[in-house]
Design a protein around this motif. Structure first.
Motif, short mmCIF file in Angstrom:
data_model
loop_
_atom_site.label_atom_id
_atom_site.label_comp_id
_atom_site.label_asym_id
_atom_site.label_seq_id
_atom_site.Cartn_x
_atom_site.Cartn_y
_atom_site.Cartn_z
N GLY A 24 0.80 -1.21 0.00
CA GLY A 24 0.00 0.00 0.00
C GLY A 24 0.84 1.27 0.00
O GLY A 24 2.05 1.23 -0.17
N VAL A 25 0.14 2.38 0.21
CA VAL A 25 0.74 3.70 0.19
C VAL A 25 0.65 4.32 1.58
O VAL A 25 -0.41 4.28 2.21
N VAL A 26 1.76 4.88 2.07
CA VAL A 26 1.79 5.56 3.37
C VAL A 26 0.95 6.84 3.25
O VAL A 26 1.25 7.70 2.43
N ILE A 27 -0.12 6.94 4.06
CA ILE A 27 -0.96 8.14 4.02
C ILE A 27 -0.88 8.96 5.30
O ILE A 27 -1.36 10.09 5.34
N ASP A 28 -0.26 8.40 6.36
CA ASP A 28 -0.08 9.15 7.60
C ASP A 28 0.99 8.47 8.43
O ASP A 28 1.18 7.25 8.34
N ILE A 29 1.69 9.26 9.25
CA ILE A 29 2.76 8.73 10.09
C ILE A 29 2.50 9.18 11.53
O ILE A 29 2.19 10.33 11.78
N ASP A 30 2.61 8.24 12.44
CA ASP A 30 2.48 8.52 13.87
C ASP A 30 3.87 8.32 14.48
O ASP A 30 4.21 7.23 14.92
N VAL A 66 8.55 -2.91 4.62
CA VAL A 66 9.73 -2.75 3.75
C VAL A 66 9.30 -1.90 2.56
O VAL A 66 8.13 -1.89 2.18
N ALA A 67 10.27 -1.20 1.98
CA ALA A 67 9.98 -0.41 0.78
C ALA A 67 9.63 -1.36 -0.36
O ALA A 67 10.21 -2.44 -0.49
N ASP A 68 8.67 -0.95 -1.16
CA ASP A 68 8.23 -1.77 -2.29
C ASP A 68 8.55 -1.03 -3.58
O ASP A 68 7.93 -0.01 -3.88
N PRO A 69 9.53 -1.51 -4.35
CA PRO A 69 9.91 -0.81 -5.57
C PRO A 69 8.86 -0.91 -6.67
O PRO A 69 8.88 -0.14 -7.61
N ASN A 70 7.93 -1.84 -6.56
CA ASN A 70 6.87 -1.99 -7.56
C ASN A 70 5.80 -0.94 -7.31
O ASN A 70 5.10 -1.00 -6.31
N GLN A 71 5.67 0.01 -8.19
CA GLN A 71 4.73 1.11 -8.00
C GLN A 71 3.29 0.75 -8.37
O GLN A 71 2.39 1.55 -8.16
#
Length: 99
Positions: A24-30, A66-71
């Motif tokens: 998924g996509v990061v939409i908020d950070i706590d 983990v970072a996902d290089p597949n967009q």
């Protein structure tokens, strides 16, 4: 003494859960969430996720991602409807500005 926590992921980054249960996509950070069940404080992230059962919002701690290089997280029509896609591959939700 206060501990400074720096988030590994930025708003709009594409991530995957380590166990591959969703992407998924990061939409908020706590950044200051104190998870008493872990040994160290770490950021938690709100993720607009896509899994086998469709889309949902997940609240996940940093060490599970983990970072996902597949967009290609979303179907292209959903991506255009939900996000502005930037040249570097980051996503901005269309309903609110990134912090």
């Amino acid at each position: 003494m206060e501990c400074l926590t720096i988030a590994r992921f930025r708003l709009g980054d594409v991530v995957q859960r380590r166990d591959a249960s969703f992407r998924g996509v990061v939409i908020d950070i706590d950044p200051s969430f104190d998870d008493r069940s872990s040994e160290a404080m770490q950021p938690f992230y709100h993720i607009l996720a896509v899994g086998p059962d469709g889309g949902f919002t997940a609240y996940t701690r940093e060490d599970e991602l983990v970072a996902d290089p597949n967009q290609a997280v979303l179907h292209p029509d959903d991506a255009r409807r939900l996000f502005t896609v930037h040249a570097e591959g980051r996503f901005t939700p269309v309903d609110h500005a990134l912090h």
